[in-house]
Design an enzyme around this catalytic site. Structure first.
Site, PDB file in Angstrom:
ATOM      1  N   SER A 147       0.594  -1.277   0.110  1.00 61.99           N
ATOM      2  CA  SER A 147       0.153   0.013  -0.039  1.00 61.99           C
ATOM      3  C   SER A 147       1.005   1.161  -0.092  1.00 61.99           C
ATOM      4  O   SER A 147       1.422   1.684  -1.038  1.00 61.99           O
ATOM      5  CB  SER A 147      -0.989  -0.023   0.980  1.00 61.99           C
ATOM      6  OG  SER A 147      -0.551   0.012   2.585  1.00 61.99           O
ATOM      7  N   ASP A 191       7.948   6.006 -11.355  1.00 62.73           N
ATOM      8  CA  ASP A 191       7.326   6.663 -12.621  1.00 62.73           C
ATOM      9  C   ASP A 191       7.575   8.035 -12.886  1.00 62.73           C
ATOM     10  O   ASP A 191       7.484   8.338 -14.098  1.00 62.73           O
ATOM     11  CB  ASP A 191       5.831   6.606 -12.430  1.00 62.73           C
ATOM     12  CG  ASP A 191       4.948   5.182 -12.438  1.00 62.73           C
ATOM     13  OD1 ASP A 191       5.767   4.334 -12.474  1.00 62.73           O
ATOM     14  OD2 ASP A 191       3.844   5.294 -12.404  1.00 62.73           O
ATOM     15  N   LYS A 246      -1.023  -3.940  -3.524  1.00 63.04           N
ATOM     16  CA  LYS A 246      -2.217  -3.434  -2.986  1.00 63.04           C
ATOM     17  C   LYS A 246      -2.635  -1.898  -3.346  1.00 63.04           C
ATOM     18  O   LYS A 246      -1.849  -1.013  -3.115  1.00 63.04           O
ATOM     19  CB  LYS A 246      -2.098  -3.223  -1.368  1.00 63.04           C
ATOM     20  CG  LYS A 246      -3.577  -2.801  -0.578  1.00 63.04           C
ATOM     21  CD  LYS A 246      -3.484  -2.852   0.762  1.00 63.04           C
ATOM     22  CE  LYS A 246      -4.863  -2.327   1.578  1.00 63.04           C
ATOM     23  NZ  LYS A 246      -4.820  -0.895   1.381  1.00 63.04           N
TER      24      LYS A 246
END
Length: 534
Positions: A298, A309, A323
């Site tokens: 998470s 990214d 998650k």
């Protein structure tokens, strides 16, 4: 002694303490229509009333309600969970990152409360309470004996801020009992386990969860490392189960330049909310490595995904848990609460990293064993990717959605019996209890040994290993480690250091020769290629 590799997953333990993503920036406005009367709710209420007033036997309808709530949530996703009233306060303290109390860690040892450590600077430490002390009475109430209950102990030690509790202490070697008044204060539940330098300009910080206090803890640790000359950082998020989205965003903001996209959340209506980096980052020019493993989940994945990214830093380790769901905590009006999934989150390239859960919760949480059996923990080539979930970062790096963050640099799991021994016994409760009992009879030997001296010079000899093996045998442990004395010595030393000096020393010792950290040190030693001018 030999072991069949098929038993290794049983030794490692595959239960994962899952973090929940609550306290996000999503706005949840109460819609009265949601709570209007409807036949489904009236049916449940009527059934409970019938049982309450008409059923032939006495029934605890509170327990029926709990079962009903859990039954409903079982049909949702794996991360929508019910928190009964009895567990709510502990869960709230953990996520808030503090509680009001006297500031000790303790064991219920045999028939008494044994102090492991008094938190540095906390109320108990200021009142003179020391490791090894036994607390016998709290405000005149006996807190020792055969029926000692840990939950009831907490009721006496915790309380209203600035209220006092009168303790009676038994200290080893002293015949007379000590009376100590301690004023309860706000005590931190630390989420930054360790912070130290690996080399003169490479720092290390380990975060165990993302609580409300984590950003402040992290910034303090980072500031201290920068004063020591650190310009490169290893952020260890291994086995970090997550926590608050807002805490993760603040950590990411330390590394990303202004206006870089951090995260996108999307609710059931398709409404999106984006969060961006601000001008507050203190490490935007520094180099960052992030360590993840199969138990990083998470909020940990939010950090790793946002940096990956945005082509910032290097993600090292193994594919994370997977998650990508956001929960919000909602009160049920009786002291209990539900953490309900209200949105999905997406990394800056638009990928969801939530792994499938359509096969049920058992298969969902057994995913570790699946990864072990298909070879993924040993080889990056065994990681299954879906080409339809292929994304590209601004600088052309290919990344994938569909189940966890795949690291930029893969480091296999040490599944040898010796490697598993270190992981198992070093963080196992039995080892911690052994360390306490050993210190209880040898504490005087460490009186004048500093943390630095202990780490550099203290040697665990074979006699201590034999003592541990005997201790384990007497406690009917099924695990035998006699063939792995070096691993045991390291684990024993780390556990002694934790109780003598704290988590920083514990992690420092366990990280010696750690495969992921060694990989980063190897990367740091490689010469930087410079472009040839023509």
């Amino acid at each position: 002694m030999s072991f069949d590799n098929k038993y290794i997953p049983l030794i490692t333990g595959i239960a994962i303490a899952m973090g929940v993503l609550i306290g996000s920036k999503l706005n949840f406005s109460t819609n009265e229509a949601v709570f209007a009367k409807n036949s489904k709710k009236e049916k449940l209420n009527r059934l409970i009333d019938y049982i309450d007033y008409e059923y032939v036997d006495a029934v605890n309808t509170d327990s029926i309600v709990d079962v009903t709530v859990n039954g409903i949530l079982e049909n949702l996703d794996p991360h929508s969970v019910y928190i009964p009233e009895s567990e709510y306060q502990a869960a709230a303290d953990d996520m808030r990152g503090n509680f009001t109390g006297i500031g000790i860690s303790f064991y219920v040892y045999k028939d008494s409360i044994a102090v492991i450590r008094a938190i540095e600077g906390g109320p108990a430490a200021r009142a003179g309470i020391k490791p090894g002390d036994r607390i016998l009475y709290a405000d005149g109430k006996q807190v020792f004996g055969e029926n000692l209950d840990r939950d009831s102990i907490s009721e006496y030690l915790k309380g209203v801020k600035n209220s006092s509790v009168a303790l009676t202490i038994k200290r080893s070697g002293e015949k007379k009992l000590r009376d100590v008044d301690v004023k309860r204060k706000t005590v931190p539940l630390v989420s930054v386990d360790a912070s130290y330098t690996l080399t003169k300009d490479l720092g290390y910080i380990k975060i165990n969860r993302f609580a409300e206090t984590t950003p402040d803890e992290f910034k303090k640790a980072l500031s201290e490392l920068k004063k020591e000359g650190v310009s490169r950082l290893v952020l260890d998020l291994r086995s970090n189960p997550g926590g608050y989205i807002s805490a993760a965003e603040e950590i990411i903001d330390e590394f990303l330049e202004d206006d870089k996209l951090i995260l996108v959340t999307k609710n059931k209506n398709g409404e999106e909310e984006e969060s961006f980096a601000t001008s507050r980052g203190d490490f935007e020019d520094g180099k960052i490595y992030v360590l993840i493993n199969e138990n990083s989940a998470s909020a940990s994945e939010i950090v790793a995904g946002a940096l990956q990214d945005n082509d910032k830093g290097t993600i090292v380790g193994r594919r994370s848990f997977g998650k990508g769901l956001v929960q919000r905590e909602m009160s049920l009006g009786d002291g209990s609460a539900v953490r309900l999934t209200i949105a999905r989150y997406y990394t800056p390239t638009g990928r969801s990293i939530q792994k499938p859960y359509s096969e049920g919760k058992e298969a969902y949480y057994d995913d570790y064993e699946t990864r072990y059996n298909n070879g993924e923990l040993q080889s990056a080539d065994s990681i299954s990717v879906n080409d339809s979930l292929r994304y590209v970062t601004p600088k052309g790096k290919v990344v994938y959605g569909g189940g966890g963050i795949i690291p930029d640099i893969f480091v296999p799991k040490d599944t040898s019996m010796e490697g598993e021994t270190i992981n198992y016994v070093s963080r196992n409760g039995t080892m911690s209890y052994f360390a306490f009992e050993y210190l209880d009879t040898h504490r005087i030997e460490f009186k004048d040994i500093s943390q630095a001296q202990f780490i550099a010079d203290y040697i665990i000899d074979d006699t201590v290993v034999e003592e541990f093996l005997e201790y384990v045998r007497l406690n009917d442990s099924p695990v035998m480690f006699r063939d792995y004395k070096d691993a045991l010595k390291k684990a024993i030393k780390a556990n002694l250091a934790q109780q003598l000096y704290g988590n920083n020393a514990f992690e420092f010792i366990l990280n010696e020769n750690d495969a992921m950290i060694e990989k980063i040190l190897e990367l740091e030693r490689r010469p930087v290629k410079t472009p040839v001018k023509e």
